[in-house]
Write a protein that holds these residues in place. Sequence first.
Motif, PDB file in Angstrom:
ATOM      1  N   LYS A  10       2.020  -1.805 -14.239  1.00 25.15           N
ATOM      2  CA  LYS A  10       1.557  -0.433 -14.499  1.00 25.15           C
ATOM      3  C   LYS A  10       0.398  -0.073 -13.565  1.00 25.15           C
ATOM      4  CE  LYS A  10      -0.205   2.559 -18.142  1.00 25.15           C
ATOM      5  NZ  LYS A  10      -0.635   2.645 -19.545  1.00 25.15           N
ATOM      6  N   LEU A  11      -0.554  -0.981 -13.407  1.00 24.98           N
ATOM      7  CA  LEU A  11      -1.686  -0.731 -12.519  1.00 24.98           C
ATOM      8  C   LEU A  11      -1.204  -0.510 -11.091  1.00 24.98           C
ATOM      9  CD1 LEU A  11      -4.671  -0.664 -11.673  1.00 24.98           C
ATOM     10  CD2 LEU A  11      -4.589  -3.170 -11.568  1.00 24.98           C
ATOM     11  N   TYR A  12      -0.374  -1.400 -10.591  1.00 28.85           N
ATOM     12  CA  TYR A  12       0.083  -1.286  -9.208  1.00 28.85           C
ATOM     13  C   TYR A  12       0.874   0.004  -8.997  1.00 28.85           C
ATOM     14  CZ  TYR A  12      -1.092  -6.283  -9.265  1.00 28.85           C
ATOM     15  OH  TYR A  12      -1.714  -7.495  -9.421  1.00 28.85           O
ATOM     16  N   ARG A  13       1.722   0.361  -9.941  1.00 28.44           N
ATOM     17  CA  ARG A  13       2.463   1.626  -9.824  1.00 28.44           C
ATOM     18  C   ARG A  13       1.498   2.820  -9.773  1.00 28.44           C
ATOM     19  NH1 ARG A  13       8.041   1.481 -10.595  1.00 28.44           N
ATOM     20  NH2 ARG A  13       8.884  -0.336 -11.684  1.00 28.44           N
ATOM     21  N   SER A  14       0.445   2.777 -10.595  1.00 27.24           N
ATOM     22  CA  SER A  14      -0.513   3.885 -10.627  1.00 27.24           C
ATOM     23  C   SER A  14      -1.269   4.015  -9.313  1.00 27.24           C
ATOM     24  CB  SER A  14      -1.493   3.728 -11.794  1.00 27.24           C
ATOM     25  OG  SER A  14      -2.475   2.744 -11.508  1.00 27.24           O
ATOM     26  N   LEU A  15      -1.302   2.929  -8.529  1.00 28.59           N
ATOM     27  CA  LEU A  15      -1.977   2.944  -7.239  1.00 28.59           C
ATOM     28  C   LEU A  15      -1.002   3.144  -6.075  1.00 28.59           C
ATOM     29  CD1 LEU A  15      -4.608   0.165  -7.923  1.00 28.59           C
ATOM     30  CD2 LEU A  15      -5.029   2.620  -7.687  1.00 28.59           C
ATOM     31  N   GLY A  16       0.229   3.525  -6.390  1.00 29.43           N
ATOM     32  CA  GLY A  16       1.183   3.895  -5.357  1.00 29.43           C
ATOM     33  C   GLY A  16       2.174   2.821  -4.945  1.00 29.43           C
ATOM     34  N   PHE A  17       2.147   1.674  -5.583  1.00 28.94           N
ATOM     35  CA  PHE A  17       3.116   0.625  -5.266  1.00 28.94           C
ATOM     36  C   PHE A  17       4.451   0.932  -5.931  1.00 28.94           C
ATOM     37  CE2 PHE A  17      -0.814  -1.522  -4.408  1.00 28.94           C
ATOM     38  CZ  PHE A  17      -0.526  -2.406  -3.392  1.00 28.94           C
ATOM     39  N   GLU A  18       5.517   0.513  -5.275  1.00 28.52           N
ATOM     40  CA  GLU A  18       6.855   0.645  -5.836  1.00 28.52           C
ATOM     41  C   GLU A  18       7.511  -0.725  -5.855  1.00 28.52           C
ATOM     42  OE1 GLU A  18       9.267   3.503  -3.799  1.00 28.52           O
ATOM     43  OE2 GLU A  18       7.587   4.877  -3.551  1.00 28.52           O
ATOM     44  N   VAL A  19       8.361  -0.925  -6.836  1.00 26.37           N
ATOM     45  CA  VAL A  19       9.178  -2.135  -6.852  1.00 26.37           C
ATOM     46  C   VAL A  19      10.287  -1.913  -5.836  1.00 26.37           C
ATOM     47  CG1 VAL A  19      10.729  -3.587  -8.211  1.00 26.37           C
ATOM     48  CG2 VAL A  19       8.651  -2.657  -9.273  1.00 26.37           C
ATOM     49  N   VAL A  20      10.321  -2.750  -4.795  1.00 26.07           N
ATOM     50  CA  VAL A  20      11.350  -2.608  -3.766  1.00 26.07           C
ATOM     51  C   VAL A  20      12.475  -3.608  -3.969  1.00 26.07           C
ATOM     52  CG1 VAL A  20       9.819  -1.562  -2.075  1.00 26.07           C
ATOM     53  CG2 VAL A  20      10.078  -4.052  -2.113  1.00 26.07           C
ATOM     54  N   GLY A  21      12.284  -4.503  -4.902  1.00 29.09           N
ATOM     55  CA  GLY A  21      13.314  -5.472  -5.229  1.00 29.09           C
ATOM     56  C   GLY A  21      12.832  -6.389  -6.336  1.00 29.09           C
ATOM     57  N   THR A  22      13.776  -6.971  -7.031  1.00 34.47           N
ATOM     58  CA  THR A  22      13.449  -7.918  -8.088  1.00 34.47           C
ATOM     59  C   THR A  22      14.357  -9.127  -7.935  1.00 34.47           C
ATOM     60  OG1 THR A  22      12.810  -6.125  -9.595  1.00 34.47           O
ATOM     61  CG2 THR A  22      13.276  -8.275 -10.588  1.00 34.47           C
ATOM     62  N   VAL A  23      13.745 -10.292  -7.891  1.00 35.96           N
ATOM     63  CA  VAL A  23      14.505 -11.534  -7.843  1.00 35.96           C
ATOM     64  C   VAL A  23      14.895 -11.857  -9.284  1.00 35.96           C
ATOM     65  CG1 VAL A  23      14.479 -13.981  -7.225  1.00 35.96           C
ATOM     66  CG2 VAL A  23      13.182 -12.314  -5.843  1.00 35.96           C
TER      67      VAL A  23
ATOM     68  N   GLY B  50      12.479 -11.718 -14.272  1.00 34.64           N
ATOM     69  CA  GLY B  50      12.476 -11.248 -12.901  1.00 34.64           C
ATOM     70  C   GLY B  50      11.117 -11.332 -12.231  1.00 34.64           C
ATOM     71  N   LEU B  51      11.162 -11.413 -10.924  1.00 32.40           N
ATOM     72  CA  LEU B  51       9.960 -11.460 -10.100  1.00 32.40           C
ATOM     73  C   LEU B  51      10.040 -10.301  -9.114  1.00 32.40           C
ATOM     74  CD1 LEU B  51       7.562 -13.424  -9.917  1.00 32.40           C
ATOM     75  CD2 LEU B  51       8.841 -14.683  -8.197  1.00 32.40           C
ATOM     76  N   HIS B  52       9.158  -9.300  -9.307  1.00 27.11           N
ATOM     77  CA  HIS B  52       9.170  -8.109  -8.475  1.00 27.11           C
ATOM     78  C   HIS B  52       8.510  -8.351  -7.117  1.00 27.11           C
ATOM     79  CE1 HIS B  52      10.458  -5.670 -11.760  1.00 27.11           C
ATOM     80  NE2 HIS B  52       9.281  -5.488 -12.328  1.00 27.11           N
ATOM     81  N   VAL B  53       9.059  -7.697  -6.106  1.00 27.41           N
ATOM     82  CA  VAL B  53       8.395  -7.495  -4.830  1.00 27.41           C
ATOM     83  C   VAL B  53       7.937  -6.042  -4.866  1.00 27.41           C
ATOM     84  CG1 VAL B  53       8.627  -7.434  -2.320  1.00 27.41           C
ATOM     85  CG2 VAL B  53       9.859  -9.173  -3.658  1.00 27.41           C
ATOM     86  N   MET B  54       6.624  -5.828  -4.711  1.00 25.70           N
ATOM     87  CA  MET B  54       6.068  -4.472  -4.784  1.00 25.70           C
ATOM     88  C   MET B  54       5.415  -4.145  -3.436  1.00 25.70           C
ATOM     89  SD  MET B  54       4.651  -4.273  -8.705  1.00 25.70           S
ATOM     90  CE  MET B  54       4.726  -2.463  -8.746  1.00 25.70           C
ATOM     91  N   HIS B  55       5.517  -2.860  -3.049  1.00 28.82           N
ATOM     92  CA  HIS B  55       5.070  -2.446  -1.722  1.00 28.82           C
ATOM     93  C   HIS B  55       4.485  -1.051  -1.767  1.00 28.82           C
ATOM     94  CE1 HIS B  55       5.818  -0.535   2.222  1.00 28.82           C
ATOM     95  NE2 HIS B  55       5.486  -1.710   2.703  1.00 28.82           N
ATOM     96  N   ARG B  56       3.533  -0.808  -0.871  1.00 27.36           N
ATOM     97  CA  ARG B  56       3.077   0.564  -0.629  1.00 27.36           C
ATOM     98  C   ARG B  56       2.581   0.692   0.790  1.00 27.36           C
ATOM     99  NH1 ARG B  56      -2.346   3.302  -2.445  1.00 27.36           N
ATOM    100  NH2 ARG B  56      -1.932   4.228  -0.457  1.00 27.36           N
ATOM    101  N   ALA B  57       2.843   1.828   1.367  1.00 31.02           N
ATOM    102  CA  ALA B  57       2.363   2.136   2.707  1.00 31.02           C
ATOM    103  C   ALA B  57       0.864   2.447   2.628  1.00 31.02           C
ATOM    104  CB  ALA B  57       3.109   3.328   3.291  1.00 31.02           C
ATOM    105  N   LEU B  58       0.184   2.210   3.719  1.00 26.49           N
ATOM    106  CA  LEU B  58      -1.239   2.530   3.772  1.00 26.49           C
ATOM    107  C   LEU B  58      -1.459   3.752   4.657  1.00 26.49           C
ATOM    108  CD1 LEU B  58      -2.630  -1.092   4.161  1.00 26.49           C
ATOM    109  CD2 LEU B  58      -2.648   0.326   2.105  1.00 26.49           C
TER     110      LEU B  58
END
Length: 162
Positions: A128-141, A154-162
């Motif tokens: 929730k914190l990471y999503r609120s800061l602009g991260f998206e789940v780009v995949g889940t193992v 599951g183990l999420h890979v989360m990403h955000r552009a800077l």
Amino acid sequence: MLIREATADDWPAIWPFFRRIVAAGETFTYPTGLAQEEARGWWLLAAPDRTVVAVDGSGTVLGTAKMNRNQQGNGSHVASASYLVDPEHGGRGVGRALCTHTLEWARAAGFRSMQFNAVVETNEHAVKLYRSLGFEVVGTVPEGFRHPTLGYVGLHVMHRAL
């Protein structure tokens, strides 16, 4: 709250909550029985990487973050970071402050994005914190993490552009 560079003198304050969080086995992919000296080497990073602590007005360590390149070579333009907040000081914005700090560091250091490689999907507060800061789940193992009570999750890979 002040966020400053961590020093070797901070390790005795970090270690108790590091050990507690890692030993619980619910949020980090670190070995649950990680020894103190090995843990110190994994957490207190040398330049150009960084480790910081968040402290209150009395100097009490509330949490810590480490930040680094996610990959070497042609992947070195992507940053990564990890966070530990002392459970005794949770819910006070320490994690948000640390995450914001690492994003600012990565941007200033010239990284193009930040990626978290292993966010346990059941770690709802972090997701929730990471999503609120602009991260998206780009995949889940699928079943990429063996949770001690919930089994394989599951183990999420989360990403955000800077």
